[in-house]
Design a protein around this motif. Structure first.
Motif, short mmCIF file in Angstrom:
data_model
loop_
_atom_site.label_atom_id
_atom_site.label_comp_id
_atom_site.label_asym_id
_atom_site.label_seq_id
_atom_site.Cartn_x
_atom_site.Cartn_y
_atom_site.Cartn_z
N SER A 94 59.11 67.16 113.20
CA SER A 94 59.83 65.98 113.67
C SER A 94 61.34 66.16 113.50
CB SER A 94 59.35 64.72 112.92
OG SER A 94 59.70 64.76 111.54
N CYS A 98 64.93 66.60 116.35
CA CYS A 98 66.29 66.07 116.23
C CYS A 98 67.33 67.19 116.26
CB CYS A 98 66.43 65.28 114.93
SG CYS A 98 65.26 63.93 114.72
N VAL A 218 63.67 55.48 108.06
CA VAL A 218 62.24 55.26 108.28
C VAL A 218 61.57 55.39 106.93
CG1 VAL A 218 60.26 55.80 109.72
CG2 VAL A 218 62.54 56.47 110.48
N VAL A 223 60.67 51.53 110.78
CA VAL A 223 62.01 51.90 111.21
C VAL A 223 62.96 50.73 110.97
CG1 VAL A 223 63.43 52.64 113.16
CG2 VAL A 223 61.07 53.45 112.97
N THR A 261 65.43 52.92 119.59
CA THR A 261 65.31 53.78 118.41
C THR A 261 63.91 53.74 117.85
OG1 THR A 261 67.67 53.47 117.91
CG2 THR A 261 66.24 54.20 116.10
N LEU A 265 61.67 57.25 117.57
CA LEU A 265 61.32 57.83 116.28
C LEU A 265 59.82 57.77 116.03
CD1 LEU A 265 64.27 56.68 113.99
CD2 LEU A 265 64.07 58.64 115.53
N LEU A 270 59.01 60.87 113.21
CA LEU A 270 59.97 60.97 112.11
C LEU A 270 59.68 59.88 111.09
CD1 LEU A 270 62.55 62.73 111.46
CD2 LEU A 270 63.87 60.72 112.16
N PHE A 275 68.43 58.20 108.96
CA PHE A 275 68.81 58.79 110.24
C PHE A 275 70.08 58.11 110.73
CE2 PHE A 275 66.19 55.12 111.42
CZ PHE A 275 66.97 54.52 112.40
N ILE A 293 70.23 62.35 118.02
CA ILE A 293 69.66 61.84 116.77
C ILE A 293 69.99 62.83 115.65
CG2 ILE A 293 67.58 60.82 115.76
CD1 ILE A 293 66.13 61.68 118.38
N PRO A 295 68.74 63.47 111.57
CA PRO A 295 67.81 63.01 110.52
C PRO A 295 68.46 62.98 109.14
CG PRO A 295 67.38 65.30 111.02
CD PRO A 295 68.51 64.87 111.94
#
Length: 432
Positions: A94, A98, A218, A223, A261, A265, A270, A275, A293, A295
């Motif tokens: 994941s 990004c 997250v 999120v 978003t 995600l 993710l 993030f 993006i 992370p």
């Protein structure tokens, strides 16, 4: 009980920021891999870097969390090291979605196509890159993995395209080699797109408008967006001039960005990480475009949050890494508005004057919240600076707070007059 937290590429400035977080007296912060090996080195020998990190962790009294705030490869090191120590972490797969701008576009096209510009992957080693090109001019060209707009170019014609591809071909391995290292560390390579690797380039249609960054995290699948900052750029639409909090975009636009978003995600899987995600909003068409993006938290935003909320958002990274739901932000700051300014020179030159320590101290007496990081000194050539974009040289970072955005810019202009940087005649860059 004291928690032992390891920080990749820890430096004195970010250690001071870490020490502003809530309950910092309960943490013992330890550096993990030297700063110079992580931030703008000449190359990234990942097997050696990872071996050093593993040895440090193996010799530690305890490892309660591993965090980092730098770009690639720090962000890819974290899931590998955390899974080896049984710590909360996003999957490496994941995170690579990004890290790779090309793979990120593939994921975005699948779930938020309305925010995704036309794009394609390109091989910089192709015998004839022009024959491979499917996009019309103009477009942006960049390596799929890089940071700070490194090797990123606006392309208006075939000559610029060939010139930029030649430059990228000569320099892309700085990130392509370590990116391939992390691809080889994946437990589920099948979860990633089959096409593309670290040496791929991304060509994409022009997008623009008002640029902002959503900061969030997250946590166990939830999120959360906790802050939106505006990113102001120069006339070339590449070089950043300032990051300002809070955003002045309409609340409805910010809410739509947060919804996009969530979708993205969740799609890439993710989880258990902070993030930041960048969007454009075109006020003429009300169109929202996703840029990229990351992370991680934005380290550039840490002093901004500290001034505006009373605490650096390193706190978010720590809480998530310790498997705790963050409680951030809280309204404890000294100023309702804060920013990072990035004064620049648009071409190469010799520094003929830089501010002295006594001048900086006098400024801080006038503006106690002020933080200045000067990147240059007298007789230095700007082209000696590393990690710059393709169009300008950033000479300093200036963090300040204010009661309004208008006062913020007025204070910055006054501060720059006192700093009084001076340069020889500026010579335009090849792409300036």
């Amino acid at each position: 009980m004291l928690k032992h937290i390891f920080v990749i590429g820890l430096d004195d400035f970010n250690l001071r920021e870490l020490e502003t977080v809530r309950d910092s007296h309960q943490y013992s912060f330890h550096g993990l891999v030297d700063y110079d090996a992580i931030v703008n080195p000449k190359h990234y020998p990942m097997p050696e870097i990872m071996a050093e990190a593993r040895q440090t962790l193996a010799e530690a009294e305890a490892v309660d969390a591993i965090i980092g705030h730098w770009d690639f490869p720090t962000t890819s090191m974290l899931p590998v090291l955390r899974r080896e120590h049984g710590l909360p972490t996003p999957t490496l797969e994941s995170v690579l979605y990004c890290e790779s701008k090309y793979w990120g576009r593939i994921a975005q096209q699948a779930v938020i196509p309305e925010c995704t510009p036309p794009f394609q992957g390109l091989d910089p080693y192709s015998d004839d890159p022009v024959a491979d090109l499917q996009l019309d001019y103009p477009f942006w060209l960049k390596p799929t993995t890089a940071f700070s707009s490194y090797l990123g170019f606006r392309i208006d014609n075939e000559e610029q395209f060939r010139q930029a591809m030649a430059t990228i071909r000569e320099n892309i391995q700085l990130f392509a080699e370590p990116f391939q290292y992390f691809i080889d560390q994946c437990e589920h390579r099948e979860f990633l797109p089959a096409e593309g690797d670290g040496a791929t380039c991304l060509a994409e249609g022009l997008i623009g408008g008002s640029l902002c960054t959503l900061e969030g995290y997250v946590f166990n699948g939830e999120v959360v967006v906790y802050g939106v900052l505006d990113s102001l750029r120069g006339s070339n639409q590449v070089s950043f001039l300032s990051y300002e909090y809070p955003s002045q975009l309409p609340p409805g636009v910010q809410n739509r960005m947060a919804e996009h978003t969530h979708k993205l995600l969740e799609h890439i899987g993710l989880d258990n990480t902070p993030f930041n995600i960048e969007y454009f909003w075109d006020p003429q068409t009300d169109r929202i475009w996703l840029l990229e993006i990351n992370p991680r938290i934005s380290k550039s935003h840490c002093p901004i949050f500290q001034m505006a909320t009373g605490h650096s958002h390193h706190e978010v990274a720590i809480d998530v890494a310790l498997d705790r739901r963050p409680e951030f932000p809280r309204p404890d700051g000294r100023f309702p508005v804060a920013a990072k300014f990035m004064p620049r020179v648009y071409g190469d030159a010799t520094v003929t004057r830089a501010p002295s320590e006594s001048e900086l101290e006098a400024l801080m007496r006038l503006h106690p919240e002020l933080v200045v990081h000067s990147h240059v000194e007298e007789d230095m050539q700007l082209s000696e600076l590393r990690g710059q974009d393709s169009y300008s040289f950033e000479i300093a970072d200036v963090f300040i707070g204010a009661q309004s955005h208008e006062e913020l810019h007025s204070k910055f202009r006054d501060i720059m007059q006192v700093l009084d940087y001076r340069f020889s005649e500026v010579v335009a860059t090849n792409y300036g």
